[in-house]
Design an enzyme around this catalytic site. Sequence first.
Site, PDB file in Angstrom:
ATOM      1  N   ARG A 258      40.449  19.325   3.918  1.00  0.00           N
ATOM      2  CA  ARG A 258      40.269  18.072   3.182  1.00  0.00           C
ATOM      3  C   ARG A 258      39.331  17.173   3.987  1.00  0.00           C
ATOM      4  NH1 ARG A 258      44.960  14.614   4.108  1.00  0.00           N
ATOM      5  NH2 ARG A 258      43.536  13.319   5.290  1.00  0.00           N
ATOM      6  N   HIS A 262      43.374  11.373   2.412  1.00  0.00           N
ATOM      7  CA  HIS A 262      44.433  11.924   1.555  1.00  0.00           C
ATOM      8  C   HIS A 262      44.352  11.260   0.181  1.00  0.00           C
ATOM      9  CE1 HIS A 262      48.349  13.301   0.200  1.00  0.00           C
ATOM     10  NE2 HIS A 262      48.686  12.050  -0.044  1.00  0.00           N
ATOM     11  N   TYR A 271      44.042   9.324  12.494  1.00  0.00           N
ATOM     12  CA  TYR A 271      44.808  10.481  12.981  1.00  0.00           C
ATOM     13  C   TYR A 271      43.983  11.747  13.218  1.00  0.00           C
ATOM     14  CZ  TYR A 271      44.819  11.373   7.905  1.00  0.00           C
ATOM     15  OH  TYR A 271      44.455  11.546   6.592  1.00  0.00           O
TER      16      TYR A 271
END
Length: 315
Positions: A258, A262, A271
């Site tokens: 990805r 998100h 992160y």
Amino acid sequence: MSLFEEYDPLKGKMFQILKSDGTLVPGGKPPIDDQETLTLYQKMLFIRLADQRALLLQRQGRFGTYAPIWGQEACQVGSTYVLQKGDWVFPAFREIAATLMMGIPLKNYFLYWVGNEIGSRAPEGINFFPVSVPVGTHPLHAVGAAWAAKLKGDKIVTIAYFGDGATSEGDFHEAMNFAGVFKTPTIFFCQNNQYAISVPRSMQTASKTLAQKAIAYGFDGIQIDGNDLFAVITASKEAVNKARSGGGPTLIEGVTFRFGPHTTADDPTKYRTEKEIEPWKPLEPLIRLRLYLKKKGLWNEEVEQKMTEEAQKEI
């Protein structure tokens, strides 16, 4: 030996046909001809551009929170490509490619994301469930629909799309267990994009693969290169044919990445680092298809520009 026997997930082999440099693995055979490959490349390009437009519309305040697909197009295009009329699709919330491949107009898809529930209604004759925002709940619905079809004698297949994070949810395991016991014609398609929001794949499970979870429930699992359109089509076709002929369910783990957030409510820079993203960039599905088609004399910059202009006009 069947594909699922040869690529038993416990053997540690990932199924691949088209490598990242646009060449085939030794002995690899494309499941579609070159012209059809070009057609599917054009669809994937359209999907990526529509996805980018959706992201911009959200940033302008014209869409609600949106989950971009960037990098995962091959998983959905390849698997829906092998479905037949009457089959059922159960999406999560990142399935723009599956939506358009099943024949639902882009307008309908966009309506959902601007908050209009008319966008949840699939056109007559297209068996496509509404977006499922709760993580991992809809595989149960896919199994239920498949069991009902089996009891009625309908030769249809259901497919549920979800991410690696969904495999940590209890509903996922209940669905797998039920599907295994009743041998439902269900395809569980896990798009392992390496992150469930900010939680990495390594924190989801101690299993070496996600595909091997199928073994505990008594049916086939396979790990494939989810950025390889040819591998996705081949594995999905075998799983669909098996399900339609009464052979039961299959778990497909498509290994992908990805690239975006998100959802638009997420900041991935919190992160993960650019250093982590860089190795995945040359592996993405559109690049390798371009390289393959270029070698066949079917792709160049002019072809790309024409396809892009046509797509942008339609979007």
